[in-house]
Write a protein that holds these residues in place. Sequence first.
Motif, PDB file in Angstrom:
ATOM      1  N   THR A  78      -9.700  -8.569 -11.473  1.00 18.91           N
ATOM      2  CA  THR A  78      -8.664  -7.642 -11.021  1.00 18.91           C
ATOM      3  C   THR A  78      -9.197  -6.721  -9.931  1.00 18.91           C
ATOM      4  O   THR A  78      -8.510  -6.443  -8.939  1.00 18.91           O
ATOM      5  N   LEU A  79     -10.424  -6.255 -10.103  1.00 18.37           N
ATOM      6  CA  LEU A  79     -11.027  -5.362  -9.110  1.00 18.37           C
ATOM      7  C   LEU A  79     -11.157  -6.054  -7.757  1.00 18.37           C
ATOM      8  O   LEU A  79     -10.767  -5.510  -6.713  1.00 18.37           O
ATOM      9  N   LEU A  80     -11.681  -7.280  -7.750  1.00 20.95           N
ATOM     10  CA  LEU A  80     -11.875  -7.998  -6.492  1.00 20.95           C
ATOM     11  C   LEU A  80     -10.550  -8.361  -5.833  1.00 20.95           C
ATOM     12  O   LEU A  80     -10.456  -8.417  -4.602  1.00 20.95           O
ATOM     13  N   ALA A  81      -9.523  -8.599  -6.651  1.00 21.67           N
ATOM     14  CA  ALA A  81      -8.218  -8.965  -6.100  1.00 21.67           C
ATOM     15  C   ALA A  81      -7.603  -7.830  -5.290  1.00 21.67           C
ATOM     16  O   ALA A  81      -6.678  -8.057  -4.495  1.00 21.67           O
ATOM     17  N   ASN A  82      -8.108  -6.602  -5.461  1.00 25.47           N
ATOM     18  CA  ASN A  82      -7.606  -5.480  -4.677  1.00 25.47           C
ATOM     19  C   ASN A  82      -8.044  -5.550  -3.225  1.00 25.47           C
ATOM     20  O   ASN A  82      -7.516  -4.805  -2.386  1.00 25.47           O
ATOM     21  N   TYR A  83      -9.002  -6.428  -2.931  1.00 24.09           N
ATOM     22  CA  TYR A  83      -9.581  -6.451  -1.584  1.00 24.09           C
ATOM     23  C   TYR A  83      -9.593  -7.872  -1.012  1.00 24.09           C
ATOM     24  O   TYR A  83     -10.653  -8.417  -0.695  1.00 24.09           O
ATOM     25  N   PRO A  84      -8.414  -8.494  -0.869  1.00 24.43           N
ATOM     26  CA  PRO A  84      -8.375  -9.835  -0.272  1.00 24.43           C
ATOM     27  C   PRO A  84      -8.767  -9.759   1.200  1.00 24.43           C
ATOM     28  O   PRO A  84      -8.587  -8.724   1.853  1.00 24.43           O
ATOM     29  N   GLN A  85      -9.310 -10.827   1.728  1.00 30.75           N
ATOM     30  CA  GLN A  85      -9.699 -10.818   3.123  1.00 30.75           C
ATOM     31  C   GLN A  85      -9.644 -12.227   3.681  1.00 30.75           C
ATOM     32  O   GLN A  85      -9.746 -13.214   2.949  1.00 30.75           O
ATOM     33  N   GLU A  86      -9.474 -12.300   4.983  1.00 29.69           N
ATOM     34  CA  GLU A  86      -9.525 -13.596   5.649  1.00 29.69           C
ATOM     35  C   GLU A  86     -10.949 -14.147   5.568  1.00 29.69           C
ATOM     36  O   GLU A  86     -11.909 -13.400   5.407  1.00 29.69           O
ATOM     37  N   HIS A  87     -11.051 -15.465   5.660  1.00 30.31           N
ATOM     38  CA  HIS A  87     -12.370 -16.090   5.656  1.00 30.31           C
ATOM     39  C   HIS A  87     -12.532 -16.912   6.913  1.00 30.31           C
ATOM     40  O   HIS A  87     -11.716 -17.784   7.208  1.00 30.31           O
ATOM     41  N   ARG A  88     -13.584 -16.613   7.674  1.00 26.24           N
ATOM     42  CA  ARG A  88     -13.825 -17.322   8.918  1.00 26.24           C
ATOM     43  C   ARG A  88     -14.869 -18.414   8.704  1.00 26.24           C
ATOM     44  O   ARG A  88     -16.032 -18.125   8.396  1.00 26.24           O
ATOM     45  N   PRO A  89     -14.488 -19.681   8.880  1.00 27.35           N
ATOM     46  CA  PRO A  89     -15.417 -20.774   8.629  1.00 27.35           C
ATOM     47  C   PRO A  89     -16.537 -20.876   9.656  1.00 27.35           C
ATOM     48  O   PRO A  89     -17.520 -21.588   9.426  1.00 27.35           O
ATOM     49  N   ASP A  90     -16.416 -20.158  10.788  1.00 24.35           N
ATOM     50  CA  ASP A  90     -17.456 -20.222  11.814  1.00 24.35           C
ATOM     51  C   ASP A  90     -18.586 -19.232  11.568  1.00 24.35           C
ATOM     52  O   ASP A  90     -19.553 -19.182  12.340  1.00 24.35           O
ATOM     53  N   LEU A  91     -18.489 -18.446  10.481  1.00 24.45           N
ATOM     54  CA  LEU A  91     -19.514 -17.461  10.143  1.00 24.45           C
ATOM     55  C   LEU A  91     -20.227 -17.860   8.860  1.00 24.45           C
ATOM     56  O   LEU A  91     -19.711 -18.670   8.079  1.00 24.45           O
ATOM     57  N   PRO A  92     -21.412 -17.300   8.584  1.00 27.04           N
ATOM     58  CA  PRO A  92     -22.038 -17.521   7.277  1.00 27.04           C
ATOM     59  C   PRO A  92     -21.054 -17.177   6.159  1.00 27.04           C
ATOM     60  O   PRO A  92     -20.229 -16.267   6.300  1.00 27.04           O
ATOM     61  N   PRO A  93     -21.122 -17.875   5.027  1.00 34.40           N
ATOM     62  CA  PRO A  93     -20.029 -17.818   4.038  1.00 34.40           C
ATOM     63  C   PRO A  93     -19.830 -16.469   3.351  1.00 34.40           C
ATOM     64  O   PRO A  93     -18.709 -16.150   2.965  1.00 34.40           O
ATOM     65  N   PHE A  94     -20.890 -15.682   3.149  1.00 34.95           N
ATOM     66  CA  PHE A  94     -20.698 -14.380   2.493  1.00 34.95           C
ATOM     67  C   PHE A  94     -20.326 -13.360   3.557  1.00 34.95           C
ATOM     68  O   PHE A  94     -21.163 -12.930   4.347  1.00 34.95           O
ATOM     69  N   GLN A  95     -19.055 -12.982   3.580  1.00 37.91           N
ATOM     70  CA  GLN A  95     -18.523 -12.115   4.623  1.00 37.91           C
ATOM     71  C   GLN A  95     -18.106 -10.771   4.033  1.00 37.91           C
ATOM     72  O   GLN A  95     -16.953 -10.369   4.084  1.00 37.91           O
ATOM     73  N   ALA A  96     -19.118 -10.099   3.448  1.00 40.64           N
ATOM     74  CA  ALA A  96     -18.942  -8.843   2.715  1.00 40.64           C
ATOM     75  C   ALA A  96     -18.301  -9.145   1.365  1.00 40.64           C
ATOM     76  O   ALA A  96     -17.768 -10.219   1.129  1.00 40.64           O
ATOM     77  N   GLY A  97     -18.376  -8.183   0.453  1.00 40.62           N
ATOM     78  CA  GLY A  97     -17.876  -8.387  -0.896  1.00 40.62           C
ATOM     79  C   GLY A  97     -18.855  -7.850  -1.918  1.00 40.62           C
ATOM     80  O   GLY A  97     -19.532  -6.843  -1.678  1.00 40.62           O
ATOM     81  N   ALA A  98     -18.954  -8.510  -3.067  1.00 38.91           N
ATOM     82  CA  ALA A  98     -19.771  -8.030  -4.177  1.00 38.91           C
ATOM     83  C   ALA A  98     -21.106  -8.748  -4.198  1.00 38.91           C
ATOM     84  O   ALA A  98     -21.164  -9.975  -4.123  1.00 38.91           O
ATOM     85  N   ALA A  99     -22.189  -7.994  -4.296  1.00 39.37           N
ATOM     86  CA  ALA A  99     -23.534  -8.552  -4.419  1.00 39.37           C
ATOM     87  C   ALA A  99     -24.259  -7.796  -5.512  1.00 39.37           C
ATOM     88  O   ALA A  99     -24.125  -6.574  -5.629  1.00 39.37           O
TER      89      ALA A  99
END
Length: 372
Positions: A74-95
């Motif tokens: 639920t927490l992560l669903a508050n922050y949907p984002q586009e995903h760019r396939p031309d960039l490295p896969p982790f494009q900010a988020g939870a670590a």
Amino acid sequence: MHVRELQWIEPITAVQCLAHRPHLSFLDSAATHELLGRYSYVTCDPFSTYIVAGGRASCNGEDIDGDPWEVLRTLLANYPQEHRPDLPPFQAGAAGFFAYDLNRTLERLPAPAIPGQRLPHSILHLYDVVVSYDHRNNRCWIVSTGWPEQDPARRGERARRRADEFAALLANPKSPRIVLPGTAGAWNSNFSREAYITAVQRVIDLILAGDLFQANIAQRFTARLSTIFDPLTFYRQLRSLNPAPFGALLRCGKLTIASSSPERFLKLDGTKVETRPIKGTIARSVDSNEDQRRANVLVASEKDRAENIMIVDLLRNDLSRVCTPHSVDVPAQCDLESYASVHHLVSIVTGTLAGDVKWTPERGPWIAKVKV
């Protein structure tokens, strides 16, 4: 999302530039490998922190009722984002990290006879900015999402402002701190030699009785640190001596995790899932002929191959519970991989997630994890 390509700056240099910022996370591919360790990520200054301790979830210090996994979803669903396939896969988020004791949120298990260090079962920092690296192409970017702003215009403004802040920090490389050797005291095990031998015999007896197939007897080594001990210097030395495709330095307040692992625990790419278990290890030799002999011994070892095949069967079973029928496959079994100081036997287990299985929000790979 605001993306800015940078002139190449070494990941460890970026870490030095950001080391004074709160909750630094460095997901580090220090080892060169044609298939593994292509990407690295450096980030800090999270906008939110999610913790699971004692089976309960909290966010920014406030307890949240409910199943910790559903709370996280639920927490992560508050922050949907586009995903760019031309960039490295982790494009900010939870670590962050999932500790082994997090299994108590999934299964009913007896309390351990010997308590651990009473650390949180998981800490995940939610980052709106990440410096990402593609080692294959020698390119790096600042990726800034603008979260947690919800208004699109304000989110865009925050994304650009935060990218400017990171760019300014990275433009002023810091000299590495010089720390003399001997900043940690003697290492002590939680086992005596006699107690360890007794534990091994107990496992052998249980295997012979048919009560289990395999057990991991873990030792905890502790040492007292001096007042001048520096985790970043320690990690620099670790990655120099033992470069690995899946290293990490996680600063979580008073807790720091330094990890140097050749093993990919779990990879998710859309509905494709992959795990790469390692079972079977032998030390390398500086003599090339002896080194090759040892590698051959490992590949031919009946004991090591049996152990590897056993864990492969376990993972095939685990993935089959969440994957579509007949999609679980073993494209590689007991392959030899060589690292700085050891040879390993590595297998690969893959599958396709079933349609009703969800792991992260639908838009974008959001979680980067370290097994500890």
